[in-house]
Design a protein around this motif. Structure first.
Motif, short mmCIF file in Angstrom:
data_model
loop_
_atom_site.label_atom_id
_atom_site.label_comp_id
_atom_site.label_asym_id
_atom_site.label_seq_id
_atom_site.Cartn_x
_atom_site.Cartn_y
_atom_site.Cartn_z
N THR A 110 -4.23 -3.09 -0.49
CA THR A 110 -4.87 -4.25 -1.29
C THR A 110 -5.10 -5.57 -0.67
O THR A 110 -5.50 -6.59 -1.08
CB THR A 110 -4.05 -4.52 -2.59
N HIS A 111 -4.38 -5.58 0.66
CA HIS A 111 -4.71 -6.81 1.45
C HIS A 111 -3.37 -7.76 0.75
O HIS A 111 -3.35 -9.16 1.21
CB HIS A 111 -5.90 -7.42 1.52
N ALA A 112 -2.49 -7.31 0.00
CA ALA A 112 -1.54 -8.26 -0.66
C ALA A 112 -0.60 -8.48 0.53
O ALA A 112 -0.76 -7.54 1.49
CB ALA A 112 -1.00 -7.53 -1.67
N GLY A 153 -15.42 1.75 -4.72
CA GLY A 153 -14.02 2.06 -5.03
C GLY A 153 -13.27 0.71 -4.98
O GLY A 153 -13.66 -0.19 -4.59
N PHE A 154 -12.10 0.78 -5.50
CA PHE A 154 -11.13 -0.49 -5.45
C PHE A 154 -9.41 -0.08 -5.52
O PHE A 154 -9.48 1.36 -6.04
CB PHE A 154 -11.58 -1.41 -6.34
N GLN A 155 -8.71 -1.03 -5.24
CA GLN A 155 -7.55 -0.93 -5.56
C GLN A 155 -7.07 -2.11 -5.90
O GLN A 155 -7.21 -3.16 -5.10
CB GLN A 155 -6.67 -0.13 -4.34
N LEU A 156 -5.88 -2.58 -6.74
CA LEU A 156 -5.44 -3.61 -7.15
C LEU A 156 -3.77 -3.61 -7.43
O LEU A 156 -3.53 -2.64 -7.93
CB LEU A 156 -6.20 -4.02 -8.33
N THR A 157 -3.21 -4.64 -7.13
CA THR A 157 -1.79 -4.77 -7.55
C THR A 157 -1.57 -6.33 -7.80
O THR A 157 -2.30 -7.21 -7.67
CB THR A 157 -0.83 -4.52 -6.29
N VAL A 158 -0.56 -6.43 -8.67
CA VAL A 158 -0.29 -7.74 -9.34
C VAL A 158 1.25 -8.07 -8.80
O VAL A 158 2.04 -7.29 -9.03
CB VAL A 158 -0.41 -7.74 -10.73
N LYS A 201 6.47 -6.88 -7.87
CA LYS A 201 5.54 -6.32 -8.87
C LYS A 201 5.83 -7.23 -10.19
O LYS A 201 6.98 -7.30 -10.46
CB LYS A 201 5.83 -4.67 -9.04
N THR A 202 4.99 -7.38 -11.02
CA THR A 202 5.01 -8.08 -12.19
C THR A 202 4.15 -7.70 -13.32
O THR A 202 2.87 -7.46 -12.93
CB THR A 202 4.89 -9.76 -11.82
N GLY A 203 4.39 -7.64 -14.66
CA GLY A 203 3.67 -7.19 -15.42
C GLY A 203 3.48 -5.72 -15.49
O GLY A 203 4.20 -5.08 -14.54
N ASN A 204 2.49 -5.18 -16.40
CA ASN A 204 2.26 -3.72 -16.27
C ASN A 204 0.86 -3.13 -16.46
O ASN A 204 0.23 -3.90 -17.37
CB ASN A 204 3.26 -3.06 -17.38
N TYR A 258 -4.12 -8.97 -6.39
CA TYR A 258 -4.75 -8.62 -5.25
C TYR A 258 -5.64 -7.39 -5.16
O TYR A 258 -5.00 -6.45 -5.62
CB TYR A 258 -3.69 -8.49 -4.04
N ALA A 259 -6.82 -7.55 -4.74
CA ALA A 259 -7.83 -6.14 -4.57
C ALA A 259 -8.49 -6.09 -3.37
O ALA A 259 -8.83 -7.06 -2.87
CB ALA A 259 -8.67 -6.24 -5.78
N ALA A 260 -8.63 -4.84 -3.00
CA ALA A 260 -9.59 -4.47 -1.95
C ALA A 260 -10.51 -3.41 -2.30
O ALA A 260 -10.31 -2.73 -3.37
CB ALA A 260 -8.64 -4.10 -0.59
N GLY A 261 -11.68 -3.57 -2.00
CA GLY A 261 -12.64 -2.56 -2.58
C GLY A 261 -13.78 -1.96 -1.39
O GLY A 261 -13.81 -2.88 -0.50
N ASN A 262 -14.39 -0.97 -1.33
CA ASN A 262 -15.07 -0.42 -0.72
C ASN A 262 -16.41 -0.27 -1.21
O ASN A 262 -16.70 0.39 -2.38
CB ASN A 262 -14.46 1.08 -0.13
#
Length: 323
Positions: free
Chosen positions: A45-47, A98-103, A110-113, A170-174
């Motif tokens: 995600t580039h985090a 497409g995408f991928q995300l983390t918080v 990691k925080t929240g759900n 944070y998110a990265a996408g294609n």
């Protein structure tokens, strides 16, 4: 030329082509292993501490598209919010998404759900660096095959049970050309932040579009140049007073009332609390500019900066210190 010699030349050419493919950072050999329309590898995600989708897809250019994340400006602990990731592109050759995300919190934990609300996304738990993060990403039925000009995914995020300070998505996408290959795809990344609603903490302004998402918007107060900054100012002849160390300007919102202190943690984990020398509002903006002097003894390389006002502490940013 004899047929035997021709065969030998063909074998050598094939071998050299394969060797070249292997040497180009493995991006020809490995992307077909990691890249997937149904189960992307977590941790892209580039985090902080992660890569992005370009590790698997080989972009041919910057493209003309964008990716964005819609998040609540402020969160209430325990409350559930809908989060939306959106691709847009005027390029009609983009036909798969497409995408991928983390918080993560301010400590990159990691925080929240995250939760799915339909079949377009899937959630991965205990994944990424240290198997300690959570991700949401497109599912096999959520790549919008042959759809042009954009796509979006909506899912739920439940805020942590307590105020953990600023939360960063944070998110990265294609944006793919749907040719079944990893080349010719355009990869983008972005981030967005949500502040706790109970008591708004100071918000340090970060550099939008920087390669490092934690890069603080910071300037040398005399030269008006960006980092890296030398501790000892190069323009000593213009530095007022006996202290010739560099004075730096950063920007922050939600300062409230009280004394402003700039907290610095250098590359050797030395901690400095530096009183602000000047704080003034920026015209036509919610931000104020804060001027402070770099302390002697600040180690070179990356320095983390936060703003303190009373018991309130801002999100973290970084700038570089030159030798």
């Amino acid at each position: 030329m004899s047929s035997v010699r021709q065969k030998r030349l063909i074998i050598v050419a094939v071998f050299l082509a394969g060797l070249a493919a292997f040497l180009v950072t493995n991006k020809v050999v490995h992307p077909t292993v990691l890249a997937s329309a149904s189960d992307p590898e977590p941790g892209f995600t580039h985090a902080p501490g992660e890569f992005d989708c370009s590790e698997c897809h080989v972009p041919t250019g910057s493209g003309t598209g964008q990716i964005s994340i819609t998040v609540p400006q402020n969160y209430v602990p325990g409350q559930t919010y809908q989060i939306t990731v959106t691709h847009t592109s005027p390029d009609p050759t983009r036909r798969r998404w497409g995408f991928q995300l983390t918080v993560l919190d301010d400590l990159n934990l990691k925080t929240g759900n995250l939760q799915n609300i339909n079949g377009l996304t899937q959630v991965l738990n205990n994944a990424g660096p240290g198997n300690s993060r959570q991700y949401v990403e497109h599912a096999s039925g959520g790549t919008f095959d042959n759809q042009q000009f954009g796509a979006s995914w909506t899912f739920n995020w439940t805020a942590p049970a307590t105020d953990v300070g600023p939360v960063t998505f944070y998110a990265a996408g294609n944006q793919a050309n749907f040719d079944g290959q990893t080349s010719g795809d355009y990869v983008y990344f972005t981030f967005n932040q949500s502040q706790p609603a109970a008591s708004l903490s100071p918000q340090l302004k970060l550099e939008q579009g920087a390669s490092d998402p934690t890069q603080a918007a910071a300037l040398d107060s005399l030269l008006l140049t960006r980092d890296p900054f030398r501790v000892q100012n190069m323009a000593q002849w213009w530095t007022p007073g006996p202290n010739t160390n560099t004075r730096v300007i950063v920007f922050a919102a939600n300062l409230g009332s009280g004394s402003v202190v700039v907290n610095l943690v250098d590359a050797l984990n030395n901690n400095f609390d530096v009183p602000a020398e000047d704080v003034r509002a920026v015209a036509n903006s919610d931000f104020s500019q804060i001027t402070f002097t770099l302390p002697s003894g600040l180690a070179v390389e990356t320095c983390t900066v936060r703003i303190k006002v009373g018991s309130q502490v801002s999100n973290a940013g970084t700038f570089r210190v030159a030798p």
